[in-house]
Design a protein around this motif. Sequence first.
Motif, PDB file in Angstrom:
ATOM      1  N   ILE A 182      11.541   1.750  -4.371  1.00 25.68           N
ATOM      2  CA  ILE A 182      11.128   0.840  -3.298  1.00 25.68           C
ATOM      3  C   ILE A 182      10.692   1.660  -2.086  1.00 25.68           C
ATOM      4  CG2 ILE A 182      11.892  -0.967  -1.708  1.00 25.68           C
ATOM      5  CD1 ILE A 182      13.842  -1.875  -3.918  1.00 25.68           C
ATOM      6  N   THR A 183       9.511   1.362  -1.576  1.00 27.20           N
ATOM      7  CA  THR A 183       8.968   2.001  -0.375  1.00 27.20           C
ATOM      8  C   THR A 183       8.470   0.897   0.546  1.00 27.20           C
ATOM      9  OG1 THR A 183       6.780   2.212  -1.383  1.00 27.20           O
ATOM     10  CG2 THR A 183       8.279   4.099  -1.635  1.00 27.20           C
ATOM     11  N   GLY A 184       7.812   1.282   1.635  1.00 28.66           N
ATOM     12  CA  GLY A 184       7.232   0.280   2.516  1.00 28.66           C
ATOM     13  C   GLY A 184       7.083   0.781   3.929  1.00 28.66           C
ATOM     14  N   THR A 185       7.048  -0.149   4.872  1.00 34.65           N
ATOM     15  CA  THR A 185       6.918   0.202   6.284  1.00 34.65           C
ATOM     16  C   THR A 185       7.868  -0.649   7.123  1.00 34.65           C
ATOM     17  OG1 THR A 185       5.124  -1.383   6.596  1.00 34.65           O
ATOM     18  CG2 THR A 185       4.478   0.899   6.160  1.00 34.65           C
ATOM     19  N   ALA A 186       8.295  -0.052   8.214  1.00 29.41           N
ATOM     20  CA  ALA A 186       9.035  -0.747   9.259  1.00 29.41           C
ATOM     21  C   ALA A 186       8.162  -0.646  10.498  1.00 29.41           C
ATOM     22  CB  ALA A 186      10.394  -0.099   9.497  1.00 29.41           C
ATOM     23  N   THR A 187       7.710  -1.764  11.012  1.00 30.19           N
ATOM     24  CA  THR A 187       6.794  -1.784  12.147  1.00 30.19           C
ATOM     25  C   THR A 187       7.468  -2.437  13.340  1.00 30.19           C
ATOM     26  OG1 THR A 187       4.921  -1.939  10.623  1.00 30.19           O
ATOM     27  CG2 THR A 187       4.511  -2.484  12.936  1.00 30.19           C
TER      28      THR A 187
END
Length: 153
Positions: free
Chosen positions: A50-55
């Motif tokens: 699992i990967t992704g972004t925190a904005t």
Amino acid sequence: MRKALYLLLFVALTALTSCGSDDSIEPTGINEIIVDELSYNLVSANGSGITGTATLTRDSNDNTTILIQLDNTNTEEHPAYVRLNSAAEGGPILITLEPCTCSVSTTVVTQLNDGTPIDFDKLLNLDGHVSIQDSPANPDLVVAIADIGTNAN
């Protein structure tokens, strides 16, 4: 006029809570514009993939929002937190974020869990990290993580 406003709010809430792959950052209110934004890459932890972004965003009404967008997961619910210290150090929970449902979480942030006020600028100077947990049933397993604030490059 009031019915049209309610309909607009319903459509906006439906769009934010649906399980689409085209989820994007939206201002927290109808007349707000994002004026500051900083994204951090969430990296996979413990072999989850699992990967992704925190904005982090600040809008024209000075609201601070943390948007989490996960990749390589499905409709599972993943608890999300801002924690003290770097990801390598680990640390206690400072802010409990809305859980990632359908791979997305949006939380308007005004204070730490202990009631201490926090805003966009304070988050940028925080000694912290974002951690995404496996599930409510397995909350101790971190599946994605990102250093934020003073810990980010």
